[in-house]
Design an enzyme around this catalytic site. Structure first.
Site, mmCIF file in Angstrom:
data_model
loop_
_atom_site.group_PDB
_atom_site.id
_atom_site.type_symbol
_atom_site.label_atom_id
_atom_site.label_comp_id
_atom_site.label_asym_id
_atom_site.label_seq_id
_atom_site.Cartn_x
_atom_site.Cartn_y
_atom_site.Cartn_z
ATOM 1 N N SER A 1 -17.956 22.406 28.489
ATOM 2 C CA SER A 1 -18.439 21.987 29.368
ATOM 3 C C SER A 1 -20.040 22.235 29.313
ATOM 4 O O SER A 1 -20.493 22.000 28.916
ATOM 5 C CB SER A 1 -17.833 23.015 30.309
ATOM 6 N N TYR B 1 -19.690 32.682 32.528
ATOM 7 C CA TYR B 1 -18.956 31.840 32.005
ATOM 8 C C TYR B 1 -19.295 30.628 31.205
ATOM 9 O O TYR B 1 -18.910 30.069 30.158
ATOM 10 C CB TYR B 1 -18.510 31.116 33.542
ATOM 11 N N LYS C 1 -18.869 29.696 27.251
ATOM 12 C CA LYS C 1 -18.195 28.300 26.319
ATOM 13 C C LYS C 1 -19.437 28.192 25.336
ATOM 14 O O LYS C 1 -18.539 27.586 24.410
ATOM 15 C CB LYS C 1 -18.970 26.881 27.452
HETATM 16 P P1 NAD Z 1 -6.749 26.741 34.566
HETATM 17 O O1 NAD Z 1 -7.305 27.914 34.798
HETATM 18 O O2 NAD Z 1 -6.351 25.767 35.447
HETATM 19 O O3 NAD Z 1 -6.397 26.351 33.412
HETATM 20 C C1 NAD Z 1 -6.616 27.045 32.119
HETATM 21 C C2 NAD Z 1 -4.362 27.654 31.466
HETATM 22 O O4 NAD Z 1 -5.752 28.859 30.703
HETATM 23 C C3 NAD Z 1 -4.119 28.918 32.859
HETATM 24 O O5 NAD Z 1 -3.180 28.386 33.048
HETATM 25 C C4 NAD Z 1 -4.034 30.575 31.929
HETATM 26 O O6 NAD Z 1 -3.023 30.935 32.751
HETATM 27 C C5 NAD Z 1 -4.610 30.027 31.122
HETATM 28 N N1 NAD Z 1 -5.261 30.709 30.144
HETATM 29 C C6 NAD Z 1 -6.456 32.046 30.315
HETATM 30 N N2 NAD Z 1 -6.639 32.870 29.977
HETATM 31 C C7 NAD Z 1 -5.289 32.656 29.373
HETATM 32 C C8 NAD Z 1 -5.186 33.675 28.002
HETATM 33 N N3 NAD Z 1 -6.089 34.661 27.475
HETATM 34 N N4 NAD Z 1 -4.430 33.431 27.408
HETATM 35 C C9 NAD Z 1 -3.265 32.057 27.480
HETATM 36 N N5 NAD Z 1 -3.094 31.910 28.530
HETATM 37 C C10 NAD Z 1 -4.508 31.916 29.169
HETATM 38 O O7 NAD Z 1 -7.749 25.797 34.307
HETATM 39 P P2 NAD Z 1 -8.272 24.039 33.415
HETATM 40 O O8 NAD Z 1 -9.341 23.585 35.090
HETATM 41 O O9 NAD Z 1 -7.384 23.309 33.122
HETATM 42 O O10 NAD Z 1 -9.738 24.228 32.723
HETATM 43 C C11 NAD Z 1 -8.873 23.721 31.365
HETATM 44 C C12 NAD Z 1 -10.294 24.552 30.293
HETATM 45 O O11 NAD Z 1 -11.538 23.779 30.927
HETATM 46 C C13 NAD Z 1 -10.470 25.681 30.733
HETATM 47 O O12 NAD Z 1 -10.986 26.258 29.367
HETATM 48 C C14 NAD Z 1 -11.999 25.384 31.405
HETATM 49 O O13 NAD Z 1 -12.682 26.893 30.685
HETATM 50 C C15 NAD Z 1 -12.373 24.206 30.605
HETATM 51 N N6 NAD Z 1 -13.007 23.297 31.744
HETATM 52 C C16 NAD Z 1 -12.415 23.142 32.439
HETATM 53 C C17 NAD Z 1 -13.513 22.642 34.377
HETATM 54 C C18 NAD Z 1 -12.857 22.203 35.074
HETATM 55 O O14 NAD Z 1 -13.945 22.238 36.004
HETATM 56 N N7 NAD Z 1 -11.226 22.796 35.261
HETATM 57 C C19 NAD Z 1 -14.009 21.783 33.973
HETATM 58 C C20 NAD Z 1 -14.991 22.176 32.224
HETATM 59 C C21 NAD Z 1 -14.399 22.817 31.312
#
Ligand code: NAD
Ligand code: UDP
Length: 350
Positions: free
Chosen positions: A126, A150, A154
């Site tokens: 991120s 958080y 990362k």
């Molecule tokens: P999201 O919460 O929609 O998707 C994450 C998925 O991971 C979910 O389906 C959740 O059920 C699953 N999950 C969480 N912990 C788990 C575990 N221990 N075992 C198995 N599954 C697990 O989030 P997103 O927005 O799709 O983000 C995806 C990734 O990108 C994340 O790592 C997030 O930190 C990163 N990210 C997101 C953003 C954003 O703004 N959406 C920005 C930067 C980075």
């Protein structure tokens, strides 16, 4: 198999969109998700959109036994690792939960990958790892620092990947640093479905537009920006999904993986920004969404949110140079697709 990947967190917002892009690019995938922040309905809809069943396993990345079984059953070229918790405020209240889920979970996943000679990883990092940037646009050499658990999780995972790449030169570890993902699939069938009241700007705006929330609070009107409100690099989630395909293609061409025969050389640890390179203010986004949705979006100015920075936007040059990828979709398209998803699914997947 060289075209089969494990997608952890593939039922989530970015993962579900990426599954479609992977399928369209000819990749096969197994989705592994514990559904802690997602719904099996997302999997069903992706399956309907690509017109074939998804190989879905409900499991936790901290469950080593289960992961080992999955890696025994399938021969993966690599892993796209989305699984993680992502709510900044919750991470401040429950830091151990975040370190356990995100950091311990990634350690377990990496151990299982290494035990099965799977050398290729694409990790969801991120822009938060850049903290409060000293210069804009932010390139990948900018110093890193974080102010909340958080972000720390990362950053810790990135440090871990760097150390691993040094210790094991056969590893190919791409860390994609996302800026602000927004938007939805153009079908309106899948999109972002936050639990409770959204923390992020775009889902908050769209829930005001659809009438679920009364008004938007704009956190700060006195930042040193064009109009005093925060500036961010919003990127369409389908562009982001294509960025993962481009990273995977890059690994196919460049990775000296044990699991691929026509290896070309080791990638090591490779951080790459995924952003548009353009900054948009909160007020600009509200105006664009109002125009697209033709709905009133009442707002009020409120105090700055603790930990927020004034401006953040990417230098997207490295992604273009190395991956041949650049974001294509405009703020208007991001608002149109968000609105289509929100208005067709006012209660998300529920
Ligand atoms: P999201 O919460 O929609 O998707 C994450 C998925 O991971 C979910 O389906 C959740 O059920 C699953 N999950 C969480 N912990 C788990 C575990 N221990 N075992 C198995 N599954 C697990 O989030 P997103 O927005 O799709 O983000 C995806 C990734 O990108 C994340 O790592 C997030 O930190 C990163 N990210 C997101 C953003 C954003 O703004 N959406 C920005 C930067 C980075
Ligand atoms: N923001 C806002 N009201 C909200 C949510 C966010 O004014 O209800 C602002 C926030 O202060 C920041 C921008 O919108 O300037 C983007 O916030 P978001 O949480 O979406 O992303 P991040 O802060 O993680 O970049």
């Amino acid at each position: 198999m060289k075209n089969k990947v494990l997608v952890t967190g593939g039922a989530g917002y970015i993962g579900s969109h990426t599954c479609i892009a992977l399928h369209e690019a000819g990749y096969e995938m197994v989705v592994y998700d514990n559904l802690s922040n997602s719904s099996v309905e997302a999997i069903n809809r992706v399956s309907a959109l690509i017109d074939r069943p998804i190989d879905f396993i409900q499991g936790d990345i901290r469950d080593k036994k289960r992961l080992n079984q999955v890696f025994d059953e399938h021969k993966f070229f690599g892993v796209i690792h989305f699984a993680g918790l992502k709510a900044v405020g919750e991470s401040v209240a429950k830091p151990l939960m975040y370190y356990d889920n995100n950091v311990s979970g990634s350690i377990t996943l990496l151990e299982v990958m290494m035990a099965h000679q799977v050398d290729n990883l694409i990790f969801s990092s991120s822009a938060t790892v850049y903290g409060d940037p000293k210069t804009l646009p932010i390139d990948e050499t900018a110093p890193r620092s974080c102010t909340n658990p958080y972000g720390q999780s990362k950053l810790m995972i990135e440090h871990m990947l760097e150390d691993l790449a040094t210790a094991y030169p056969s590893l190919n570890l791409i860390s994609l640093r996302y800026f602000n993902p927004v938007g939805a699939h153009p079908s309106g069938q899948i999109g972002e479905d936050p639990n409770d009241i959204p923390n992020n700007l775009m889902p908050y705006i769209s829930q005001v537009a659809v009438g679920k929330l009364e008004r938007l609070s704009i956190f700060g009107d006195d930042y040193p920006t064009v109009d005093g409100t925060g500036v961010r690099d919003f990127i369409h989630v389908t562009d982001l999904a294509q960025g993962h395909v481009a990273a995977l293609n890059y690994l196919q061409q460049h990775a000296s993986s044990n699991s691929s025969s026509d290896a070309a050389g080791s990638v090591g640890f490779l951080p790459i920004n995924l952003g548009t390179g353009k900054g948009t203010s909160v007020l600009d986004l509200v105006a664009a969404f109002t125009k697209v949705s033709k709905q009133p979006i009442p707002y009020q100015f409120a105090a700055r949110r603790a930990g927020d920075i004034a401006s953040c936007y990417a230098s997207a040059d490295k992604a273009k140079e190395l991956l041949g990828w650049e974001a294509k979709l405009s703020i208007t398209e991001m608002c149109q697709d968000t609105w289509r998803w929100q208005s067709k699914n006012p209660n998300g997947y529920a």
